[in-house]
Scaffold this motif. Structure first.
Motif, short mmCIF file in Angstrom:
data_model
loop_
_atom_site.label_atom_id
_atom_site.label_comp_id
_atom_site.label_asym_id
_atom_site.label_seq_id
_atom_site.Cartn_x
_atom_site.Cartn_y
_atom_site.Cartn_z
N ILE A 5 -14.78 -1.45 -0.82
CA ILE A 5 -14.43 -2.61 -0.55
C ILE A 5 -12.71 -3.48 -0.92
CG2 ILE A 5 -14.80 -5.47 -0.66
CD1 ILE A 5 -18.04 -4.41 -0.62
N ALA A 6 -13.04 -2.14 -2.35
CA ALA A 6 -11.41 -3.19 -2.80
C ALA A 6 -10.52 -2.70 -1.60
CB ALA A 6 -11.53 -2.80 -4.58
N VAL A 7 -10.65 -1.18 -1.95
CA VAL A 7 -9.44 -0.10 -0.88
C VAL A 7 -9.84 -1.09 0.12
CG1 VAL A 7 -9.07 2.05 -0.32
CG2 VAL A 7 -10.27 1.72 -1.97
N VAL A 8 -10.29 -0.94 0.96
CA VAL A 8 -9.94 -1.49 2.23
C VAL A 8 -9.65 -3.49 2.34
CG1 VAL A 8 -11.56 -2.33 4.45
CG2 VAL A 8 -12.31 -0.36 3.27
N ALA A 9 -9.85 -4.18 1.09
CA ALA A 9 -8.88 -4.99 1.25
C ALA A 9 -7.32 -4.73 1.14
CB ALA A 9 -9.77 -5.52 0.50
N LEU A 10 -7.42 -3.70 0.15
CA LEU A 10 -5.36 -3.88 0.04
C LEU A 10 -5.22 -2.93 1.07
CD1 LEU A 10 -3.65 -3.03 -2.12
CD2 LEU A 10 -4.81 -0.50 -3.00
N PHE A 11 -5.71 -2.24 1.72
CA PHE A 11 -4.91 -1.78 2.95
C PHE A 11 -5.17 -2.96 3.50
CE2 PHE A 11 -5.81 2.63 1.60
CZ PHE A 11 -5.02 3.32 1.78
N PHE A 12 -5.87 -4.09 3.82
CA PHE A 12 -5.96 -4.76 4.96
C PHE A 12 -4.19 -5.73 4.42
CE2 PHE A 12 -6.46 -10.40 5.98
CZ PHE A 12 -7.10 -9.54 7.41
N VAL A 13 -4.57 -6.07 3.09
CA VAL A 13 -3.35 -7.19 2.50
C VAL A 13 -1.80 -6.37 2.93
CG1 VAL A 13 -1.94 -8.05 0.57
CG2 VAL A 13 -4.60 -8.67 1.31
N LEU A 14 -1.92 -4.82 2.62
CA LEU A 14 -0.67 -4.34 2.46
C LEU A 14 -0.08 -4.14 4.60
CD1 LEU A 14 2.08 -2.28 1.57
CD2 LEU A 14 -0.26 -0.26 1.84
N PHE A 15 -1.03 -3.61 5.12
CA PHE A 15 -0.81 -4.38 6.86
C PHE A 15 -0.38 -5.29 7.03
CE2 PHE A 15 -4.10 0.00 7.68
CZ PHE A 15 -3.05 0.18 7.59
N VAL A 16 -1.09 -6.62 6.37
CA VAL A 16 -0.70 -8.28 6.92
C VAL A 16 0.60 -8.25 6.13
CG1 VAL A 16 -0.87 -10.20 6.33
CG2 VAL A 16 -2.47 -9.23 6.85
N VAL A 17 1.26 -7.59 4.83
CA VAL A 17 2.64 -7.74 4.32
C VAL A 17 3.58 -6.69 5.24
CG1 VAL A 17 4.14 -7.16 2.87
CG2 VAL A 17 2.15 -8.05 2.03
N LEU A 18 3.19 -5.58 5.57
CA LEU A 18 4.18 -5.03 6.81
C LEU A 18 4.56 -5.81 8.09
CD1 LEU A 18 2.76 -1.27 5.70
CD2 LEU A 18 5.30 -2.45 4.67
N GLY A 19 3.04 -6.10 8.71
CA GLY A 19 3.76 -6.68 9.60
C GLY A 19 4.36 -8.26 9.67
N ALA A 20 4.44 -8.86 7.93
CA ALA A 20 4.69 -10.04 8.18
C ALA A 20 6.52 -9.89 7.72
CB ALA A 20 4.33 -11.19 7.49
N TYR A 21 6.74 -8.48 6.91
CA TYR A 21 7.59 -8.22 6.52
C TYR A 21 8.82 -8.27 8.42
CZ TYR A 21 11.41 -5.07 5.56
OH TYR A 21 12.91 -4.97 5.18
N ALA A 22 7.93 -6.71 9.35
CA ALA A 22 8.88 -6.40 10.69
C ALA A 22 8.90 -8.07 11.18
CB ALA A 22 7.40 -5.38 11.11
N THR A 23 8.27 -8.58 11.53
CA THR A 23 8.13 -10.15 12.68
C THR A 23 9.42 -10.84 11.30
OG1 THR A 23 5.98 -10.50 12.31
CG2 THR A 23 7.00 -11.68 13.06
N VAL A 24 9.39 -10.99 10.66
CA VAL A 24 10.74 -11.41 10.03
C VAL A 24 12.30 -10.84 10.38
CG1 VAL A 24 11.80 -11.75 7.89
CG2 VAL A 24 9.85 -12.72 8.06
#
Length: 275
Positions: A5-24
């Motif tokens: 669960i921790a690994v999945v949550a870490l990947f989810f947060v990473l994807f969210v951060v990358l998506g926000a950076y790409a959007t900016v």
């Protein structure tokens, strides 16, 4: 289970951060494109307005508009030329730095000219106009000097590159045309066959007879005939005396008979039978 669960949550947060950076980044690029388009549109509108004012309004106001139009055109052309050439020629960085300093004076002069356009005192404006024209011409002259120097430098590099390329092409063309004009002999002349020397060596088959031997060949027979014909010769008499004793010895030659070669087609001599 908790680790998964921790690994999945870490990947989810990473994807969210990358998506926000790409959007900016995408929004910033779009904003810069819009700002660039707006700036170019405003610049085009201002240039068109100044060109119309310089033609439609005579007097100091029209002259101020003409000075602003010349200043903006020269500064913009110089900036584009230096920025386009600095990527290929590193030495233009210093020229670009000097142009940035010149641009500060150009912007100050353009702002001053723009503030003087609505000036109601035309007489006062006419008095300041010669100084403003001289200042504008100095800035334009400096900007044109930088721009034409960059153009001349790029043209010189292009000519040198073209000269080098032309020299290489001339060398290659000369190498491609380097062939021999004299045709080489395709079929060499065959050596002439040497004639076989048969002088002094004759092979003759002598048929067997009852009165003379056949081992010595033609020379023996000739010798016996000569001995019977010339009785006074010592050598011929001795050979003629041996005619009844069997095979007649051969006549002396340059090489002894034992040294003569034996050939396969030569028949062996058979001594005459005395019985």
């Amino acid at each position: 289970m908790e680790a998964v669960i921790a690994v999945v949550a870490l990947f989810f947060v990473l994807f969210v951060v990358l998506g926000a950076y790409a959007t900016v980044k995408a929004v910033g690029a779009a904003k810069r494109g819009v700002d660039r388009t707006i700036t170019q549109a405003k610049r085009t509108v201002e240039d068109t307005t100044l060109r119309a004012r310089s033609l439609a309004q005579p007097g100091p106001v029209g002259q101020l508009a003409d000075l602003r139009l010349k200043l903006r055109t020269s500064m913009r052309a110089t900036q584009e030329a230096l920025q386009a050439g600095v990527g290929e020629d590193e030495s233009l960085k210093e020229s670009l730095a000097l142009f940035e300093q010149l641009s500060k004076h150009g912007r100050e002069l353009d702002d001053e000219l723009r503030r003087l356009e609505p000036e109601p005192d035309r007489a006062k404006l006419a008095q300041r106009l010669p100084a403003l024209r001289e200042r504008t011409e100095r800035i334009i002259k400096s900007a044109d000097s930088l721009r034409w120097a960059a153009h001349d430098r790029a043209r010189k590099f292009a000519e040198d590159d073209l000269d080098t390329l032309s020299a290489q092409i001339d060398v290659e063309a000369g190498a491609l045309r380097h062939w021999t004009t004299e045709p080489a002999a395709v079929w060499p002349e065959a050596p002439k066959p040497e004639s076989t020397a048969t002088t002094g060596q004759t092979w003759q088959e002598t048929p067997e007879s009852g009165g003379a031997g056949s081992g010595a060949g033609a020379s023996g027979g000739a010798g016996s005939g000569a001995s019977r014909g010339a009785a006074g010769a010592g050598g011929g008499a001795s050979r003629g005396g041996e005619a009844s004793g069997g095979q007649e010895p051969p006549r002396p030659a340059i090489t002894p008979p034992s040294a003569r070669p034996t050939y396969p087609w030569q028949k062996k001599s058979h001594p005459e039978s005395t019985t």
